[in-house]
Design a protein around this motif. Structure first.
Motif, short mmCIF file in Angstrom:
data_model
loop_
_atom_site.label_atom_id
_atom_site.label_comp_id
_atom_site.label_asym_id
_atom_site.label_seq_id
_atom_site.Cartn_x
_atom_site.Cartn_y
_atom_site.Cartn_z
N SER A 16 -0.79 -2.73 10.10
CA SER A 16 -2.17 -1.97 10.03
C SER A 16 -3.13 -1.17 9.51
O SER A 16 -2.75 -0.91 8.18
N GLU A 17 -4.23 -2.27 9.97
CA GLU A 17 -5.79 -1.54 8.65
C GLU A 17 -6.02 -0.01 8.34
O GLU A 17 -6.64 0.62 7.66
N LEU A 18 -5.05 0.82 9.79
CA LEU A 18 -4.63 1.80 9.25
C LEU A 18 -3.70 2.51 9.06
O LEU A 18 -3.69 3.88 8.70
N SER A 19 -3.10 2.09 7.55
CA SER A 19 -1.28 2.59 7.85
C SER A 19 -1.97 3.21 6.35
O SER A 19 -0.87 4.52 6.12
N GLY A 20 -2.57 3.46 5.67
CA GLY A 20 -2.51 4.84 4.32
C GLY A 20 -2.47 5.96 4.83
O GLY A 20 -1.88 6.70 4.14
N ASN A 21 -3.10 6.22 6.12
CA ASN A 21 -2.54 7.75 6.79
C ASN A 21 -1.28 7.97 6.90
O ASN A 21 -0.98 9.27 7.35
N ILE A 22 -0.74 7.08 7.19
CA ILE A 22 0.92 7.66 7.19
C ILE A 22 1.50 8.54 5.77
O ILE A 22 2.57 8.96 6.28
N ILE A 23 0.52 7.96 5.48
CA ILE A 23 0.46 8.41 4.03
C ILE A 23 0.55 10.15 4.11
O ILE A 23 1.54 11.14 3.31
N ASP A 24 -0.78 10.59 4.14
CA ASP A 24 -1.39 11.80 4.53
C ASP A 24 -0.22 12.20 5.18
O ASP A 24 -0.13 13.97 5.10
N LEU A 25 0.16 11.86 6.38
CA LEU A 25 0.28 12.72 7.21
C LEU A 25 1.91 13.26 6.89
O LEU A 25 2.35 14.19 7.55
N CYS A 26 3.08 11.65 6.39
CA CYS A 26 4.32 12.14 5.87
C CYS A 26 4.46 13.47 4.82
O CYS A 26 3.70 14.03 3.88
N LEU A 28 0.51 -0.93 -0.53
CA LEU A 28 0.45 -0.33 0.17
C LEU A 28 1.17 1.11 -0.01
O LEU A 28 -0.01 2.22 -0.02
N ILE A 29 2.20 0.63 1.11
CA ILE A 29 2.94 2.24 0.30
C ILE A 29 4.11 2.18 0.27
O ILE A 29 4.69 0.87 0.35
N SER A 30 4.63 3.12 -0.60
CA SER A 30 5.40 3.40 -1.74
C SER A 30 6.19 4.59 -0.55
O SER A 30 6.42 5.39 0.23
N THR A 31 8.28 4.18 -0.30
CA THR A 31 8.89 4.83 -0.03
C THR A 31 10.66 5.28 -0.97
O THR A 31 10.37 4.63 -1.45
N ASP A 32 10.68 6.80 -0.40
CA ASP A 32 11.63 6.93 -0.92
C ASP A 32 12.25 7.41 0.60
O ASP A 32 12.21 9.23 0.72
N TYR A 58 10.78 -3.42 11.18
CA TYR A 58 11.52 -4.28 12.33
C TYR A 58 12.22 -5.18 10.50
O TYR A 58 11.07 -5.98 10.19
N VAL A 59 13.58 -4.98 10.25
CA VAL A 59 14.23 -5.65 9.48
C VAL A 59 12.85 -5.93 8.01
O VAL A 59 12.65 -4.60 7.33
N ASP A 60 12.11 -7.07 7.76
CA ASP A 60 11.47 -7.06 6.22
C ASP A 60 10.90 -7.18 6.85
O ASP A 60 10.04 -7.02 5.32
N LYS A 61 9.80 -7.01 7.99
CA LYS A 61 8.43 -6.73 7.83
C LYS A 61 7.44 -5.58 6.95
O LYS A 61 8.39 -4.45 6.63
N SER A 62 6.67 -5.63 7.13
CA SER A 62 6.02 -4.73 6.48
C SER A 62 4.59 -3.88 7.28
O SER A 62 4.49 -4.51 8.71
N VAL A 63 3.83 -3.07 6.87
CA VAL A 63 3.72 -1.83 8.20
C VAL A 63 2.28 -2.97 7.83
O VAL A 63 1.46 -3.19 6.59
N GLU A 115 4.89 -0.64 14.64
CA GLU A 115 5.18 -1.14 13.92
C GLU A 115 6.48 -0.06 13.08
O GLU A 115 7.14 -0.96 12.39
N LEU A 116 6.69 1.56 12.90
CA LEU A 116 7.32 2.23 12.21
C LEU A 116 8.11 2.39 13.86
O LEU A 116 7.86 2.70 14.69
N GLY A 117 9.69 2.33 13.16
CA GLY A 117 10.42 2.83 14.30
C GLY A 117 11.79 3.83 13.04
O GLY A 117 12.13 4.16 12.68
#
Lengths: 157, 811, 509
Positions: B186-196, B138-142, B179-184, B164-166
Motif C-alpha cells: 500500500s502507498e499508505l503503508s507507513g500509517n500502520i506504524i503510527d497506528l501500532c 519501509l516497515i520493520s517488524t518485531d 501472505y507468505v513472503d509478500k510485502s505490504v 494485505e495483512l491478516g
C-alpha cells in the motif's frame, strides 16, 4: 491449477450463496482442493483465492483458523484421534499409545513410508462412539479398541 | 440527542455515538488499544471496559452505543478491576525489551501500563515468541511485541483498500502477517506504524537511530503532491530523522502517504550539493557564494543584454514555494524576460489567456467524501495523489458511484461502477459521448449551443458511456437520486495530454449540465500557488514547452532536473546541452545538470521557510525545521541576492514573510485566493471529437517515487515495488499485434530520440497504447509523456550502445 | 392448532409392542445412512419427538418422515396462509427454549426478526456442535433430517426468510452428506425451492460445513464462517436479527430447536409445554457419555430425574461409584454426585442444583477419575479453541492451561489454586463471546468442588486417585510438546519451507 473436477465441485458450492458473495465458498473450496491433493500448499491457497476473487491473505486466515485444513504434508492417511474428555474417559489414551507404538510416530509426524500421519483431535461431536478417530477428515471410526484399530489400519492400503 | 452521565458528569451526546466517543468529548480518558476513531470497531483488546449501571458485566466503551439515561463509570471498582486484569493479560506475553524498542517513549502499552498495570507480574510460565516478518523496505517488524489489536489489518483493508495483512492462526497462536513472503505494498503503508500501539511495527529507515525524547518536533507542510498534508518533522542534531503526520482533519486527517513520510531520506542523500559550484573548462569546481552569484549574475546579464531578455528561459519547479516562484518571476521580468513557467509536464497550452482564474480542484478535500457520483478523467489516482485517493475510497464505500475514463485500467482499490479504457486520443470522443447522452436525459435535457450541438452530432453514444451519463445524472444504485452531488476531476495523465484543452472543455460542459463540482487535480505541492502568482508567460512569452522547442541561449532553473522533470525529456536534454549558459538553483548534484554552468545549492523545504498553496486553495506557510546543510541557502534568499547582484529593484526582502506580503499585496491570502480560483473559461477552444490516429500512443506516467528530485533520492522509497524501470508495457493484444513477445527487447522511438526497452505484458493498458514511465534515466531519450511512439525489434548488433535495461517489478 | 393425538412416548411403546408381536423381539432396525442397527428396546423410557422416525425402517428417508406425518404441517400452513403471529404465539406457548445451550425462548427470538425488510432475510441452523460431550444434533441430521428441514421451512415462512443455511460440524462429514442427500430428496419432492405448494412461498436451504473450530458454534462466529471468513465472533449489538449473514436480518436456532417446530405445529404449543415442566417445555435430547455402560442420546421429557436418565444409559460402568457429572457440556459447572443425585434434568432443576442444563451433554465420571488431569484436558481444549480475538481469552486460556499442566507435572504451588481462580474470573465476562465464560467455568467449578484433590496433587506431586483410570502418559507428552512449540510450529509450517531461518532475524536493509 485447479482441476476441472475441483472447479466443478467449487462451482456447485458457489451456487449456495448470492452472486456477490463468492468468498463464502472458501471453506468448501479449500476442503475440495485439500481432498484432491492431500494438503494445502501455498499454491493451493493462492489458486482458491484467485478463483473466488478474494485476497490471498483472507484465504490464508481461513486455512489457518480451522484445524481440519492441513498446511503441510500429512501422508496418505491422516488419522485424527479425539482425546477430549468423553473419549479420554473411555481410554482414548490406549488407542493413542497403540497407534503411536504401531506406527512408530508421535502426533504431527508422518511415518517414514509417507503413509500415515497422527493428529490429536478436539471433540468431533460423536462422543457416544468414544473413543473414536477420523481418517482423512471424512471417514469416522467409532467404538475403537486396539484390535479394531489394527483392522482399520489393515484396510488402508 | 441522548442524555447520559459519565463518572457523575452529565452530558448530551448524539444518538448512535458510543461511550468512548462521549467520554473523549468530555475529556475523560478511557484506555484503549484496538479502538481508533478512523477505523472500524473491533472491540477485541477489551482495554476500554467500563461499568454501566444495570449491566452485570463490564462493557467495551468502544462498541457500546449510548442509551438515554445511561450511567457510566470509568473509574469505579468494577471498571478498574476489569481494566487492570486486561492490562495484566496483555503484558504476560509481551517481551520486556522496552530499553531496545523504538516505540519506547511513545508506546501506548507502556503509557497505559504505567496507569493501569502493576509493578510485578504473577505470570511465571514461559512467554510466547513470534517470528518477525519481512514486509518490505519501509516497515520493520518485531512480532513478539504484537498485542493483536488488528489496527494494521483494519487500516490496510478499510482505508488502504487492500487486505494485505491478516491475523492468521487462532487462539494464542494468532499472528499478524502478510501472505507468505509478500510485502505490504500500500502507498499508505507507513500509517500502520503510527497506528501500532506497541513496537511491533516501526519505521525501518528510522530503526535504532534515535529515541523519541531526543527529537525536536517542528510543524511543516508536505512538499510533494497538491494535498498540502500537515506534517511534523522530527529533528536530532540538525538532521531530519523522520516525518510523521500532524493531524488535520480537513486535509490529511491523521494519515500521511508513504511518499510524504519517507521522502526525508532524500534530504540526507549523499547527492546533496553543499557548496556552490562553477564549471571551468568542463570540470566542476567548488567555489564560494560570492563568486558563484557574481558569475551567475554576470552570465545572465551578458546574455540578456546581448540577445535580449527573450534569450533566457526560466523553468520553475511546481514544488518550489510561492516566495521562490514570486522572486524568480520578478527576476526574469527584471531581466526583460517573459519566458517563465512552472508547467513543466504540460503539453497543451491552448487555454492560456482563456481562463477566468486559477484552476483548482473545485471543491474542498473533505467534500469528496460526500459525493454521490464521481467521474475521474485521465488519472491513476493512487499513483498521483495517494492520500487523496483514500477520500475517494470513502465516498465509494459510502455508496458513491465511480466512473473512470482513462488510458490505464489501474485498480484504484475501490469499486468502479463504470469505466472506459481507451487511447488518450479517444478520450475527448468518450467525453463527448457522455455529454451527448447526458444532454438527452429527460431531467437534464438541455439545448446545447449550436457549436457543441454540431460537434456532437457526429458522435455515436455507446452503451457504457450512456450508463456513465445516467450514473452521473443520478440514475442507478439502490436509489435513483434526483440531485446527486457530482464531482468531475482531471488527473495528471489528462493534464499532460496534448488534447488536455479539449478534455477540459468537455468536462466543464458535462459538469455544467449535471451541476458538478470539480476541476483539475494539480500535481505538485504548489502548482496552484504558481498559477495564482502568474509564474507563466504573459502574451508574447514562451511557455515551458516552447522554451525547449525553441532553444534559448541561457536557462535559469529552479529546483529541477530538466530531463526528469520536463514532459519532453529529449528536448530538455538537448536544450540544456546547446545553451550558452545554464544557471541551476538546486539541492542536488545531478547527472541531469551536467550541462549547467553554475550550481547554486539551495535548501529543501525542511531548511527554509515558505508557503505552498494546495489544490483546494489553502495557503499554508511553514518555518524551517533545521538549519541549511553546509553552504546551502534558502532559494528565496539566493534569488534575493541574485536580484541585488543584478542591480534589480524590489529585491530588498529580509524575510520570507515580507515576500509573502508582496505576493498578496498586504491582503489576507484567503481573500486573494477566493477571488482568484476559478475553473471557468472565457471562451471555448476548438474541439475535434473524431480525430483518427491509428499510431501507437505513449502513456508516460510519472511513477510516484520519481516525481521530484527529493523523492528520487529517498533510498527506502526507491526500494519499494513502485521503483519501476521504464518498460514497454502493453496489453496482450497489442503485443501480438506488433508481432512482439513478452520479455523481448525493443527500440522505442519518439521524435528523434529513442530508448531500449523490454516488452512487458500489462493488461491495465488500453489497446493502441504503450506505457513507458517517465522521469527515469532510462527513458530520458524519449519525448512527450503522452504522444506518438513507435516500437521496433531491437537488434543489439546494430545498436550496441547502452542496453542496460533491467527487470523490475510492476506498479 | 391441531388436536393432540398420540404423544411421542405412546409411539415408542406402540412401536415396541408391534415389533414384538410381529417379529422377533430383538430384531434390530437398520439405519440406511449409517448401516448401523439398533434394537427398539434401547428406546424404552424415551419420548421420541425430534427423533420420531427412529421407529421406522430407514428413518432418514423422506418416506419414513412422510409416514410419521412429515411435511403435512408446512403444507397446511402455507396453503392456509396461517398468520405468522399465530405461529409465533404457538412457539411462545410451547415454552421451547433454545436447545443449543443458552436456553433463550425461541418464540421470543422469532419475534425480534424485523417483519418488513427490503431485501433477503436469512435463516441459519446451528448444527456445529463441538462442545465436548455433545452429539445430539448429529442424530437428528442422520436419523431425522427431514423434520429439521420442515422445521426450518416453518420458520422461514414465519419469519419471511428466503434462504437458509444449515452449518454442520466438519468432523461428522458422513452426516453432512446424509443431510445434503435429504435436501436433494426434499427439493425433488417439491418441499424446497420456488413457489412451494403452488403459492408464492419460496425457500432455498443449503448445507454448509465447518472444518474444525469449536468457536463456530457461537452464532456470530458461525455467520462469519458462512461468509467465508475465520470464525471470530462479532460483538453484539447489533444482533443477527438485524445484522446477520451478509449483513442481513438473520434468525439463528439450534438443530433440535428447529426440529421441535413441526411437532409443536401439529399438536399445539400447549401440548409441547405440557410434555415438560414449567419453564422447560417439551422433550430434550440428552447426550450421555463418559463412564456409563451405554453412552448415547436419550430423548426424554424435560424434568426427567437424573437417576432415570443415568439408568437409561446403563448406569455407571463397571459397577463403580459415581464421582462427578458435567451436566450440560464443559461450559456448565461440574457437579459432585451428591449435588446431582436428586436433581431433575431441566433448566430450573439443574440451576437449583448448582449448575445448568447447557446443551444437555451429560458427562459422567466414576470414582477412578482424577479431577486434576481431567481439568487439564478441558483447559487444553479451551486454550486450543479460543479464537484469539479478545485479550483475556487469548492470553488467559494459555495461562490457565500452563499452570494446570505445571501442577500435573508435579510443580504446583498451593497459591496456584487462587491464581487459577483469579485468572479465570478475569477471563469470565470480559470477552466478546461466551467462550471466555465457558473456559472459566470448569476451572472455577472443579477447584470449588474438588479443592482437596487439587491440594493433594500439589502437595504430593501426584494424583490422590490410587487406581487412576487415566493412562495419561500418551497425551501428557504430546500436549506438553504442543504448548512449548505451538507458536513456532505454526510459523514454521507457514513460512519456513526450506528450514532456513529466513524470518527469524531482521533482514538486512
Amino acid at each position: 491449477m485447479l482441476s476441472a473436477e475441483s472447479i466443478k465441485k467449487i462451482d456447485y458450492e458457489i451456487t449456495k450463496y448470492p452472486a456477490d458473495q463468492r468468498q463464502s465458498a472458501v471453506m468448501a473450496a479449500l476442503r475440495i482442493v485439500q481432498t484432491e491433493r492431500g494438503w494445502l500448499s501455498q499454491e493451493c491457497i493462492s489458486e482458491v483465492a484467485a478463483y473466488l476473487r478474494m485476497p490471498e491473505i483472507a484465504a490464508m486466515e481461513v486455512a489457518t483458523f480451522y484445524n481440519m485444513y492441513d498446511l503441510e504434508n500429512v501422508g496418505r492417511y491422516k488419522i485424527t484421534i479425539c482425546t477430549n474428555i468423553s473419549c479420554m474417559l473411555r481410554d482414548s489414551d490406549a488407542i493413542v499409545n497403540h497407534l503411536q507404538a504401531k506406527l512408530g510416530v508421535g502426533f504431527n509426524q508422518v511415518t517414514e513410508d509417507g503413509k500415515f500421519c497422527l493428529k490429536e483431535g478436539e471433540c468431533m461431536g460423536a462422543c457416544s462412539g468414544a473413543p473414536l478417530m477420523t481418517v482423512n477428515n471424512h471417514v469416522m471410526h467409532e467404538f475403537l479398541t486396539p484390535e479394531r484399530v489394527d483392522v482399520i489400519l489393515e484396510s488402508l492400503k | 440527542m441522548v442524555e447520559i452521565e459519565i463518572d457523575g458528569k452529565a452530558l448530551e451526546v448524539e444518538y448512535g455515538s458510543t461511550i468512548i466517543d462521549a467520554a473523549d468529548k468530555l475529556g475523560i480518558a478511557i484506555p484503549r488499544f484496538c479502538y481508533h476513531k478512523k477505523l472500524p470497531v473491533a472491540a477485541n483488546c477489551r482495554m476500554c471496559l467500563v461499568q454501566v449501571e444495570k449491566f452485570a458485566k463490564p462493557l467495551p466503551a468502544c462498541a457500546t452505543p449510548v442509551a438515554d439515561g445511561m450511567k457510566i463509570f470509568t473509574r469505579s471498582k468494577a471498571a478498574v478491576e476489569a481494566q487492570k486484569s486486561v492490562m495484566e493479560f496483555l503484558l504476560i506475553n509481551h517481551p520486556l525489551d522496552c530499553p531496545i524498542c523504538d516505540q519506547g517513549g511513545e508506546c501506548d502499552l507502556q503509557d497505559i501500563a504505567v496507569a493501569y498495570g502493576t509493578s510485578g507480574s504473577r505470570y511465571t510460565e514461559e512467554k510466547r515468541v513470534v517470528f518477525n516478518k519481512n514486509i518490505g523496505p519501509l516497515i520493520s517488524t518485531d512480532m513478539t511485541r504484537c498485542i493483536q489489536c488488528t489496527r494494521c489489518v483494519r487500516f490496510l483493508k478499510e482505508v488502504g483498500g487492500m487486505h494485505e495483512l491478516g491475523l492468521v492462526g487462532r487462539g494464542e497462536h494468532v499472528e499478524i502477517t502478510a501472505y507468505v513472503d509478500k510485502s505490504v505494498n500500500s502507498e499508505l503503508s507507513g500509517n500502520i506504524i503510527d497506528l501500532c500501539p506497541v513496537g511491533a511495527l516501526t519505521s525501518k529507515p528510522f530503526r535504532y537511530s534515535a529515541r523519541s525524547w531526543e527529537l525536536t518536533r517542528r510543524p511543516s507542510i508536505a512538499p510533494h503532491d497538491g494535498l498540502g498534508s500537515h506534517i511534523e518533522v522530527h529533528v536530532k542534531d540538525n538532521k531530519v530523522m523522520r516525518v510523521l503526520p500532524r493531524e488535520k482533519e480537513s486535509i490529511n486527517e491523521c494519515w500521511l502517504s508513504d511518499r510524504d513520510r519517507y521522502s526525508y531520506e532524500g534530504l540526507n542523500s549523499p547527492d546533496r550539493l553543499k557548496v556552490p559550484m562553477i564549471k571551468h573548462n568542463g570540470a566542476w569546481q567548488e567555489t564560494d557564494w560570492k563568486t558563484a552569484l557574481e558569475f551567475a549574475a554576470g552570465q545572465l546579464k551578458d546574455i540578456t543584454k546581448q540577445h535580449g531578455g527573450d534569450a533566457l528561459g526560466v523553468l520553475v519547479s511546481p514544488n518550489s514555494t510561492m516566495e521562490e516562484g514570486y522572486l524568480i518571476k520578478e527576476l526574469a521580468h527584471g531581466l526583460g524576460c517573459d519566458n517563465v513557467d512552472y508547467r513543466l509536464r504540460q503539453t497543451d497550452f491552448r487555454l492560456d489567456g482563456k481562463r477566468v482564474g486559477t484552476p483548482w480542484m473545485g471543491c474542498n478535500i473533505q467534500d469528496i467524501e460526500e459525493l454521490d457520483r464521481i467521474l475521474l478523467i485521465g488519472s491513476n489516482l493512487r499513483n498521483e495523489h495517494p492520500l487523496l485517493a483514500q477520500r475517494f475510497r470513502k465516498a465509494v464505500n459510502n455508496g458513491a458511484e465511480l466512473s473512470i475514463v482513462s488510458p490505464l485500467d489501474n485498480n484504484p482499490l475501490m469499486e468502479i461502477a463504470h469505466k472506459v479504457i481507451v487511447r488518450p486520443n479517444d478520450m475527448v470522443n468518450v467525453l463527448g459521448q457522455i455529454l451527448k447522452a447526458m444532454s438527452k436525459l429527460q431531467r437534464l435535457s438541455l439545448c446545447l449551443p449550436p457549436t457543441l450541438e454540431n460537434l456532437l452530432s457526429n458522435i455515436k453514444v455507446r452503451d457504457n458511456t450512456q450508463a456513465m451519463a445516467e450514473s452521473l445524472a443520478g440514475l442507478g444504485g439502490e436509489i435513483d437520486l434526483v440531485a446527486p452531488r457530482v464531482g468531475i476531476f482531471i488527473g495528471n495523465m489528462g493534464l499532460s495530454d496534448p488534447r488536455f484543452t479539449e478534455m477540459y472543455s468537455m468536462a466543464e460542459a458535462i459538469g455544467g449540465i449535471c451541476g458538478a463540482k470539480g476541476g483539475i487535480l494539480p500535481a505538485a505541492a504548489n502548482s496552484t500557488g504558481m498559477h495564482l502568482m502568474g509564474v507563466m508567460p504573459n502574451a508574447g512569452g514562451l511557455h515551458a514547452r516552447e522554451m525547449l522547442e525553441q532553444p534559448r541561449q541561457a536557462y535559469l532553473l529552479l529546483n529541477i532536473e530538466p530531463e526528469l522533470d520536463c514532459q519532453h525529456a529529449a528536448l530538455a536534454k538537448a536544450a540544456m546541452a546547446q545553451a550558452e549558459c545554464v544557471v541551476a538553483l538546486t539541492m542536488y548534484k545531478s547527472e541531469a545538470l551536467e550541462n549547467a554552468d553554475v550550481l547554486l545549492p539551495i535548501a529543501p523545504f525542511t531548511e527554509t521557510s515558505g508557503t505552498f498553496m494546495s489544490m483546494e486553495g489553502r495557503v499554508q506557510s511553514f518555518a524551517a525545521a533545521t538549519k541549511p546543510l553546509g553552504e546551502c541557502r534558502p532559494a528565496w534568499k539566493v534569488l534575493r541576492v541574485l536580484g541585488n547582484t543584478l542591480g534589480l529593484h524590489g529585491f530588498d526582502f529580509d524575510s520570507s514573510e515580507q515576500v509573502k506580503n508582496a505576493i498578496f499585496k498586504g491582503e489576507k491570502p484567503s481573500t486573494v485566493v477566493r477571488r482568484s480560483l476559478n475553473n471557468n473559461l472565457k471562451e471555448l477552444v476548438e474541439i475535434k471529437v473524431n480525430v483518427k490516429n491509428e499510431g501507437l500512443q505513449r502513456i508516460g506516467e510519472v511513477p510516484q517515487y520519481e516525481s521530484d528530485p527529493i523523492v528520487r533520492r529517498s533510498a527506502p522509497l526507491q526500494k519499494t515495488k513502485y521503483n519501476t524501470q521504464p518498460m514497454a508495457r502493453m496489453c496482450a493484444a497489442q503485443i501480438s499485434a506488433l508481432g512482439l513477445v513478452d520479455g523481448e527487447t525493443v527500440l522505442a522511438r519518439q521524435d528523434k530520440g529513442s530508448a531500449v526497452l523490454k516488452v512487458r505484458l500489462d493488461h491495465h493498458v488500453a489497446m493502441g497504447c504503450v506505457r513507458v514511465t517517465a522521469s527515469h534515466e532510462n527513458s530520458t531519450g524519449l519525448g512527450d509523456l503522452m504522444g506518438d511512439i513507435t516500437l521496433e525489434k531491437y537488434d543489439s548488433d546494430k545498436n550496441a550502445t547502452d542496453n542496460s535495461q533491467q527487470e523490475a517489478e510492476t506498479a | 392448532m391441531a388436536t393432540p393425538t398420540k404423544t411421542p412416548e405412546k409411539v415408542v411403546k406402540k412401536a415396541i409392542k408391534q415389533k414384538a408381536s410381529k417379529e422377533q423381539p430383538q430384531t434390530p432396525i437398520t439405519i440406511r445412512s449409517t448401516g448401523r442397527a439398533f434394537s427398539l428396546e434401547s428406546l424404552a423410557g424415551q419420548t421420541l419427538l425430534t427423533l420420531r422416525t427412529l421407529t421406522e425402517e430407514n428413518p432418514a428417508s423422506l418416506a419414513a418422515y412422510e409416514k410419521v406425518g412429515g411435511y403435512v404441517q408446512i403444507k397446511k400452513i402455507v396453503t392456509e396462509k396461517t398468520k405468522a403471529v399465530d405461529i409465533i404465539n404457538q412457539v411462545k406457548l410451547s415454552n421451547l427454549r433454545g436447545r443449543g445451550g443458552a436456553g433463550f425462548p425461541t418464540g421470543l427470538k422469532w419475534s425480534f426478526m424485523p417483519r418488513y425488510f427490503d431485501g433477503t432475510k436469512y435463516l441459519v441452523c446451528n448444527s456445529d456442535e463441538g462442545e465436548p460431550g455433545t452429539f445430539k444434533d448429529r442424530d437428528i441430521l442422520r436419523y431425522n433430517p427431514h423434520q429439521l428441514i420442515e422445521g426450518m421451512l416453518i420458520a422461514a415462512y414465519t419469519l419471511g426468510a428466503r434462504v437458509g443455511y444449515n452449518y454442520i460440524h466438519g468432523e461428522i462429514w458422513q452426516d453432512y452428506e446424509t443431510f445434503e442427500a435429504a435436501l436433494h430428496e426434499a427439493k425433488a419432492a417439491g418441499y424446497l425451492g420456488e413457489n412451494l405448494f403452488g403459492t408464492n412461498f419460496s425457500f432455498d436451504l443449503y448445507a454448509v460445513h465447518g472444518y474444525g473450530a469449536y468457536i463456530c458454534g457461537e452464532e456470530t462466529a458461525l455467520i462469519e464462517s458462512i461468509e467465508g471468513k475465520k470464525g471470530q465472533p462479532r460483538f453484539k449489538p447489533p444482533f443477527p436479527a438485524s445484522y446477520g449473514v451478509f449483513g442481513k436480518p438473520t434468525n439463528v436456532n439450534n438443530t433440535e430447536s428447529y426440529a421441535s417446530i413441526p411437532w409443536i405445529m401439529q399438536h399445539g404449543g400447549q401440548a409441547f409445554a405440557e410434555l415438560g415442566v414449567p419453564n422447560s417445555g417439551g422433550t430434550k435430547l440428552f447426550s450421555v457419555s463418559g463412564h456409563v455402560e451405554k453412552p448415547g442420546n436419550f430423548e426424554v421429557k424435560m424434568g426427567t430425574t437424573f437417576t432415570d436418565l443415568l439408568n437409561m444409559a446403563g448406569g455407571v460402568w463397571k459397577g463403580r461409584k459415581l464421582k462427578a457429572v458435567i451436566p450440560g457440556g464443559p461450559s456448565t459447572a461440574v457437579m459432585t454426585a451428591e449435588m446431582i443425585q436428586n436433581a431433575t434434568m431441566d433448566y430450573d432443576g439443574l440451576s437449583k442444583a448448582g449448575s445448568s442444563l447447557g446443551a444437555g451433554s451429560m458427562i459422567v465420571m466414576d470414582e477412578t477419575t482424577c479431577m486434576v488431569k481431567t481439568l487439564k484436558r478441558l483447559s487444553y481444549f479451551f486454550y486450543e479453541e479460543s479464537c484469539g480475538q479478545c485479550t483475556p481469552c487469548r492470553e488467559g486460556t494459555g495461562w490457565v492451561y500452563r499452570v494446570i499442566s505445571r501442577i500435573v507435572d508435579g510443580n504446583g504451588k498451593l497459591e496456584d489454586l487462587d491464581l487459577l481462580t483469579d485468572v479465570s474470573n478475569n477471563i469470565s465476562g470480559r470477552t466478546i463471546c461466551a467462550l471466555g465464560d465457558a473456559a472459566a467455568t470448569p476451572v472455577l467449578s472443579f477447584i470449588k468442588h474438588f479443592r482437596p484433590e487439587f491440594e493433594y496433587y500439589i502437595l504430593h506431586g501426584k494424583s490422590m486417585i490410587e487406581q487412576d483410570s487415566l493412562q495419561v502418559s500418551g497425551i501428557e507428552n504430546t500436549m506438553v510438546n504442543e504448548h512449548v512449540s505451538g507458536v513456532s510450529a505454526l510459523s514454521e509450517r507457514i513460512y519456513v519451507k526450506d528450514g532456513s531461518d529466513k524470518y527469524g532475524a531482521e533482514p538486512n536493509g
